[in-house]
Design an enzyme around this catalytic site. Structure first.
Site, PDB file in Angstrom:
ATOM      1  N   THR A  34       0.834  -1.220   0.000  1.00 20.80           N
ATOM      2  CA  THR A  34       0.000   0.000   0.000  1.00 20.80           C
ATOM      3  C   THR A  34       0.863   1.263   0.000  1.00 20.80           C
ATOM      4  O   THR A  34       0.356   2.351  -0.231  1.00 20.80           O
ATOM      5  CB  THR A  34      -0.942   0.051   1.233  1.00 20.80           C
ATOM      6  OG1 THR A  34      -0.140  -0.057   2.419  1.00 20.80           O
ATOM      7  CG2 THR A  34      -1.958  -1.076   1.214  1.00 20.80           C
ATOM      8  N   ASP A  52       9.376  -8.330   2.616  1.00 26.29           N
ATOM      9  CA  ASP A  52       8.165  -8.574   3.403  1.00 26.29           C
ATOM     10  C   ASP A  52       8.531  -8.978   4.836  1.00 26.29           C
ATOM     11  O   ASP A  52       9.470  -9.751   5.044  1.00 26.29           O
ATOM     12  CB  ASP A  52       7.410  -9.729   2.725  1.00 26.29           C
ATOM     13  CG  ASP A  52       5.951  -9.705   3.061  1.00 26.29           C
ATOM     14  OD1 ASP A  52       5.138  -9.438   2.171  1.00 26.29           O
ATOM     15  OD2 ASP A  52       5.608  -9.956   4.242  1.00 26.29           O
ATOM     16  N   ILE A  53       7.762  -8.474   5.803  1.00 26.44           N
ATOM     17  CA  ILE A  53       8.082  -8.819   7.204  1.00 26.44           C
ATOM     18  C   ILE A  53       7.776 -10.285   7.517  1.00 26.44           C
ATOM     19  O   ILE A  53       8.154 -10.779   8.567  1.00 26.44           O
ATOM     20  CB  ILE A  53       7.349  -7.905   8.226  1.00 26.44           C
ATOM     21  CG1 ILE A  53       5.839  -7.901   7.995  1.00 26.44           C
ATOM     22  CG2 ILE A  53       7.924  -6.499   8.220  1.00 26.44           C
ATOM     23  CD1 ILE A  53       5.063  -7.341   9.177  1.00 26.44           C
ATOM     24  N   ALA A  75       4.610  -1.805   9.504  1.00 25.28           N
ATOM     25  CA  ALA A  75       4.124  -2.617   8.382  1.00 25.28           C
ATOM     26  C   ALA A  75       2.980  -3.510   8.838  1.00 25.28           C
ATOM     27  O   ALA A  75       3.082  -4.192   9.852  1.00 25.28           O
ATOM     28  CB  ALA A  75       5.263  -3.479   7.831  1.00 25.28           C
ATOM     29  N   ALA A  76       1.889  -3.484   8.103  1.00 24.57           N
ATOM     30  CA  ALA A  76       0.724  -4.266   8.485  1.00 24.57           C
ATOM     31  C   ALA A  76      -0.282  -4.303   7.340  1.00 24.57           C
ATOM     32  O   ALA A  76      -0.239  -3.467   6.431  1.00 24.57           O
ATOM     33  CB  ALA A  76       0.040  -3.621   9.711  1.00 24.57           C
ATOM     34  N   TYR A 144      -8.524  -7.450  12.345  1.00 23.55           N
ATOM     35  CA  TYR A 144      -7.531  -6.370  12.463  1.00 23.55           C
ATOM     36  C   TYR A 144      -7.315  -6.001  13.928  1.00 23.55           C
ATOM     37  O   TYR A 144      -6.176  -5.918  14.406  1.00 23.55           O
ATOM     38  CB  TYR A 144      -8.014  -5.142  11.667  1.00 23.55           C
ATOM     39  CG  TYR A 144      -7.140  -3.908  11.809  1.00 23.55           C
ATOM     40  CD1 TYR A 144      -5.946  -3.788  11.105  1.00 23.55           C
ATOM     41  CD2 TYR A 144      -7.522  -2.846  12.638  1.00 23.55           C
ATOM     42  CE1 TYR A 144      -5.147  -2.655  11.229  1.00 23.55           C
ATOM     43  CE2 TYR A 144      -6.738  -1.706  12.769  1.00 23.55           C
ATOM     44  CZ  TYR A 144      -5.548  -1.618  12.059  1.00 23.55           C
ATOM     45  OH  TYR A 144      -4.760  -0.484  12.191  1.00 23.55           O
TER      46      TYR A 144
HETATM   47  N1  NAD Z   1      -3.564   5.846   9.765  1.00 21.01           N
HETATM   48  C1  NAD Z   1      -4.193   5.656  10.916  1.00 21.01           C
HETATM   49  O1  NAD Z   1      -5.069   6.439  11.318  1.00 21.01           O
HETATM   50  C2  NAD Z   1      -3.839   4.475  11.795  1.00 21.01           C
HETATM   51  C3  NAD Z   1      -4.613   4.252  12.952  1.00 21.01           C
HETATM   52  C4  NAD Z   1      -4.292   3.165  13.772  1.00 21.01           C
HETATM   53  C5  NAD Z   1      -3.197   2.350  13.475  1.00 21.01           C
HETATM   54  N2  NAD Z   1      -2.473   2.585  12.333  1.00 21.01           N
HETATM   55  C6  NAD Z   1      -1.334   1.685  12.058  1.00 21.01           C
HETATM   56  O2  NAD Z   1      -0.208   2.464  11.697  1.00 21.01           O
HETATM   57  C7  NAD Z   1       0.599   1.737  10.762  1.00 21.01           C
HETATM   58  C8  NAD Z   1       0.867   2.588   9.514  1.00 21.01           C
HETATM   59  O3  NAD Z   1      -0.393   2.878   8.893  1.00 21.01           O
HETATM   60  P1  NAD Z   1      -0.551   3.889   7.659  1.00 21.01           P
HETATM   61  O4  NAD Z   1      -1.807   4.633   7.862  1.00 21.01           O
HETATM   62  O5  NAD Z   1       0.720   4.632   7.428  1.00 21.01           O
HETATM   63  O6  NAD Z   1      -0.831   2.842   6.475  1.00 21.01           O
HETATM   64  P2  NAD Z   1      -0.072   2.650   5.064  1.00 21.01           P
HETATM   65  O7  NAD Z   1      -0.848   1.609   4.324  1.00 21.01           O
HETATM   66  O8  NAD Z   1       0.132   3.957   4.411  1.00 21.01           O
HETATM   67  O9  NAD Z   1       1.336   2.048   5.521  1.00 21.01           O
HETATM   68  C9  NAD Z   1       1.578   0.679   5.749  1.00 21.01           C
HETATM   69  C10 NAD Z   1       2.891   0.322   5.057  1.00 21.01           C
HETATM   70  O10 NAD Z   1       3.229  -1.054   5.338  1.00 21.01           O
HETATM   71  C11 NAD Z   1       3.657  -1.686   4.144  1.00 21.01           C
HETATM   72  N3  NAD Z   1       3.404  -3.130   4.298  1.00 21.01           N
HETATM   73  C12 NAD Z   1       2.197  -3.746   4.387  1.00 21.01           C
HETATM   74  N4  NAD Z   1       2.370  -5.075   4.538  1.00 21.01           N
HETATM   75  C13 NAD Z   1       3.711  -5.305   4.554  1.00 21.01           C
HETATM   76  C14 NAD Z   1       4.502  -6.474   4.684  1.00 21.01           C
HETATM   77  N5  NAD Z   1       3.940  -7.685   4.805  1.00 21.01           N
HETATM   78  N6  NAD Z   1       5.864  -6.343   4.673  1.00 21.01           N
HETATM   79  C15 NAD Z   1       6.435  -5.120   4.512  1.00 21.01           C
HETATM   80  N7  NAD Z   1       5.723  -3.985   4.385  1.00 21.01           N
HETATM   81  C16 NAD Z   1       4.380  -4.070   4.396  1.00 21.01           C
HETATM   82  C17 NAD Z   1       2.819  -1.026   3.057  1.00 21.01           C
HETATM   83  O11 NAD Z   1       3.363  -1.160   1.754  1.00 21.01           O
HETATM   84  C18 NAD Z   1       2.786   0.422   3.539  1.00 21.01           C
HETATM   85  O12 NAD Z   1       3.888   1.156   3.035  1.00 21.01           O
HETATM   86  C19 NAD Z   1      -0.155   0.434  10.478  1.00 21.01           C
HETATM   87  O13 NAD Z   1       0.364  -0.575  11.324  1.00 21.01           O
HETATM   88  C20 NAD Z   1      -1.576   0.766  10.881  1.00 21.01           C
HETATM   89  O14 NAD Z   1      -2.303  -0.391  11.255  1.00 21.01           O
HETATM   90  C21 NAD Z   1      -2.772   3.612  11.487  1.00 21.01           C
END
Ligand code: NAD
Length: 310
Positions: A34, A52-53, A75-76, A144
């Site tokens: 993403t 990948d993690i 990463a998630a 999740y």
């Molecule tokens: N944005 C919010 O409001 C929010 C709220 C609560 C928690 N979070 C947590 O914060 C973190 C970052 O979220 P974000 O909003 O920046 O999302 P995002 O999707 O922009 O970032 C997630 C990143 O992780 C990478 N990724 C996904 N799966 C992967 C894997 N298996 N191996 C390596 N990389 C991988 C994606 O390519 C992406 O760059 C996440 O863990 C999310 O659950 C975000």
């Protein structure tokens, strides 16, 4: 000092990478599922690991080789809907991937000074007791939320059992530049902004009176930079919010003021599982010196200004 940001090419990670790149040697591990490489064009190829993690051997080799001082694990699988559609796959990333990182650090990295895990306010589910406190009842309503809860508990346990300097942060609704509005399940403010920008109609799921604790990305960066330097936070979990709630209708009005126009909107059925009211009790981080600086008006102004001039 070396810092590894997993998921660093995503929305939140790219801001942390930008900030820490001033004083740290920043490495990013991201599979770009993403995230976007262009979000972190200031990171050169030797510091960008496209992987990948869930790749356990790669994680072990990387941690053993670089012996990072700090790890911020973001990463998630971030889409709640994706975890509902495919919980087996999402648990592989969100739980097993987290364990891969914790375990590799336990085995190969006695240099580690801080491991931060990105948890989520989703762990609270639909609790009626507000504000949500760390000790509030946990009631996950999606894979999740279960996976985030498991991740943060493992993070805490690795401190207790093995002495790893870990901290978990329950992020509330983070918003700011580079948040991707492309899916209907993206951060609601990024969708609202995109609708205002393109003069398209916005759909409120429910009556628009649902509230959220909206955190501007720079306040998140402030919190993370405090926690990184704070041994007292080891083995603990904190809410990362502002301590205030605003409804979607109130945020819509803020957009109207800043854009100096309005757009069409409609109301439709609430989405199942969507929580009604949410805001954080942030006493824990306050005690460490965290003080959110951005009001909704200030945060939105900066966000809109950035997006419209990008
Ligand atoms: N944005 C919010 O409001 C929010 C709220 C609560 C928690 N979070 C947590 O914060 C973190 C970052 O979220 P974000 O909003 O920046 O999302 P995002 O999707 O922009 O970032 C997630 C990143 O992780 C990478 N990724 C996904 N799966 C992967 C894997 N298996 N191996 C390596 N990389 C991988 C994606 O390519 C992406 O760059 C996440 O863990 C999310 O659950 C975000």
């Amino acid at each position: 000092m070396k810092i590894l940001i997993t998921g660093g090419a995503g929305f939140i990670g790219s801001h942390l990478a930008e900030y820490f790149n001033e004083n740290y040697e920043v490495f990013i591990l991201d599979n770009l599922s993403t995230g976007h490489r262009s979000n972190v064009s200031f990171i050169d190829e030797t510091h960008f690991i496209k992987n990948d993690i869930t790749n356990k051997s790669l994680i072990q080799e990387l941690i053993n080789k670089e012996k990072f001082d700090i790890i911020i694990h973001l990463a998630a699988v971030v889409s709640v809907v994706e975890t509902i559609d495919n919980p087996i796959l999402s648990q592989k990333v969100n739980i097993d991937g987290t364990l891969n990182l914790l375990e590799a650090n336990k085995q190969y990295n006695s240099n580690l000074k801080k491991f931060i895990f990105a948890s989520s306010a989703a762990v609270y589910g639909n609790t009626e007791l507000l504000p949500q406190k760390i000790e509030s009842f946990i009631d996950p309503e999606s894979p999740y939320a279960i996976e985030k809860y498991t991740g943060e508990q493992y993070t805490k346990l690795y401190n207790k059992l093995y002495g790893l300097p870990t901290t978990a942060l329950r992020f509330f609704n983070i918003y700011g530049p580079r948040q991707d509005p492309s899916s209907p399940y993206s951060g609601v403010l990024s969708i609202m902004n995109s609708k205002f920008y393109h003069n398209e109609s916005f759909t409120f799921f429910g009556d628009g009176k649902q509230t959220r604790d909206f955190v501007y990305i720079k306040d998140l960066v402030q919190a993370v930079s405090i926690v990184i330097n704070c041994e007292e936070s080891n083995g603990k979990i904190f809410n990362l919010g502002t301590g205030n709630q605003l409804s979607l209708l109130q945020m819509f009005e803020e957009f109207e003021k800043i854009y100096d126009k309005t757009i069409d909107y409609e109301f439709t059925e609430p989405r199942s599982g969507d929580i009604k009211y949410s805001y954080a009790q942030i006493e824990g981080l306050n005690k460490l010196g965290y003080n959110p600086k951005y009001s909704a008006q200030e945060g939105l102004k900066e966000y809109i200004n950035y997006t419209n001039n990008a």
